[in-house]
Design a protein around this motif. Structure first.
Motif, PDB file in Angstrom:
ATOM      1  N   LYS A  66       0.808  -1.216   0.000  1.00  0.00           N
ATOM      2  CA  LYS A  66       0.000   0.000   0.000  1.00  0.00           C
ATOM      3  C   LYS A  66       0.846   1.273   0.000  1.00  0.00           C
ATOM      4  O   LYS A  66       0.604   2.177  -0.791  1.00  0.00           O
ATOM      5  CB  LYS A  66      -0.934  -0.012   1.217  1.00  0.00           C
ATOM      6  N   LYS A  67       1.849   1.348   0.861  1.00  0.00           N
ATOM      7  CA  LYS A  67       2.654   2.558   0.964  1.00  0.00           C
ATOM      8  C   LYS A  67       3.377   2.844  -0.344  1.00  0.00           C
ATOM      9  O   LYS A  67       3.365   3.961  -0.848  1.00  0.00           O
ATOM     10  CB  LYS A  67       3.655   2.431   2.110  1.00  0.00           C
TER      11      LYS A  67
ATOM     12  N   GLU B 145       0.939   3.976  -3.081  1.00  0.00           N
ATOM     13  CA  GLU B 145       0.514   5.372  -2.910  1.00  0.00           C
ATOM     14  C   GLU B 145       1.640   6.342  -3.286  1.00  0.00           C
ATOM     15  O   GLU B 145       1.385   7.396  -3.875  1.00  0.00           O
ATOM     16  CB  GLU B 145       0.038   5.605  -1.482  1.00  0.00           C
ATOM     17  N   ASP B 146       2.896   5.986  -2.961  1.00  0.00           N
ATOM     18  CA  ASP B 146       4.038   6.823  -3.344  1.00  0.00           C
ATOM     19  C   ASP B 146       4.132   6.936  -4.861  1.00  0.00           C
ATOM     20  O   ASP B 146       4.318   8.035  -5.410  1.00  0.00           O
ATOM     21  CB  ASP B 146       5.348   6.253  -2.790  1.00  0.00           C
TER      22      ASP B 146
ATOM     23  N   LYS C  73       1.737   6.459  -7.034  1.00  0.00           N
ATOM     24  CA  LYS C  73       0.565   7.198  -7.512  1.00  0.00           C
ATOM     25  C   LYS C  73       0.798   8.705  -7.374  1.00  0.00           C
ATOM     26  O   LYS C  73       0.527   9.470  -8.302  1.00  0.00           O
ATOM     27  CB  LYS C  73      -0.687   6.784  -6.741  1.00  0.00           C
ATOM     28  N   ASN C  74       1.336   9.118  -6.228  1.00  0.00           N
ATOM     29  CA  ASN C  74       1.609  10.544  -6.014  1.00  0.00           C
ATOM     30  C   ASN C  74       2.628  11.076  -7.016  1.00  0.00           C
ATOM     31  O   ASN C  74       2.481  12.191  -7.534  1.00  0.00           O
ATOM     32  CB  ASN C  74       2.088  10.787  -4.578  1.00  0.00           C
TER      33      ASN C  74
ATOM     34  N   GLU D 123       0.846  11.536 -10.303  1.00  0.00           N
ATOM     35  CA  GLU D 123      -0.096  12.659 -10.268  1.00  0.00           C
ATOM     36  C   GLU D 123       0.626  14.003 -10.279  1.00  0.00           C
ATOM     37  O   GLU D 123       0.116  14.975 -10.824  1.00  0.00           O
ATOM     38  CB  GLU D 123      -1.020  12.524  -9.055  1.00  0.00           C
TER      39      GLU D 123
ATOM     40  N   LEU E 132      -5.196   2.507  -8.448  1.00  0.00           N
ATOM     41  CA  LEU E 132      -4.678   1.390  -7.652  1.00  0.00           C
ATOM     42  C   LEU E 132      -5.799   0.382  -7.500  1.00  0.00           C
ATOM     43  O   LEU E 132      -6.883   0.719  -7.030  1.00  0.00           O
ATOM     44  CB  LEU E 132      -4.222   1.877  -6.280  1.00  0.00           C
TER      45      LEU E 132
END
Length: 123
Positions: free
Chosen positions: A103-104, A107-108, A110-111, A114, A122
């Motif tokens: 997950k971490k 998300e990294d 994905k950021n 973006e 995700l």
């Protein structure tokens, strides 16, 4: 005794369940509800697993946005693929960039996408 009855009920075939429903209706006036929600039929174990938070994700590129070159470079960096393979992934959206990511880390990533204007999902 109750455990044995429960075990017998769980192991009934579809035909036997229909026969039981007919018998209960005729002999005792007990009828099944006309509509049944699927969530009421799911075993408790499945209900519990649905509530648990997902911890492993696939990173899927949905759109490269306006900065296609930056996205290709980031895809190359994250996936370890060559320039041509990375460009092909960006050109053929939606495409899976990385599978089974925690997950971490997901998300990294994905950021990062973006920040350069790309759209990532995700799953």
């Amino acid at each position: 005794m109750i455990e044995k009855i429960a075990e017998q009920l769980v192991n009934l075939t579809v035909k036997q369940v229909n026969e039981l429903a007919t018998l209960l209706k005729k002999e005792y006036g007990i009828e099944a509800p006309t509509s049944t929600k699927v969530e009421n039929v799911l075993p408790q174990k499945e209900k519990a697993s649905e509530k648990e938070e997902k911890s492993i994700f696939n990173i899927i590129l949905k759109s490269s946005g306006n900065s296609k070159l930056s996205v290709v470079k980031l895809v190359k960096e994250i996936t370890g693929k060559g320039l041509k393979e990375s460009k092909d992934l960006v050109d053929n959206v939606p495409s899976v960039l990385k599978e089974s990511v925690n997950k971490k880390e997901a998300e990294d990533f994905k950021n990062k996408f973006e920040e350069i204007g790309a759209e990532v999902e995700l799953k």
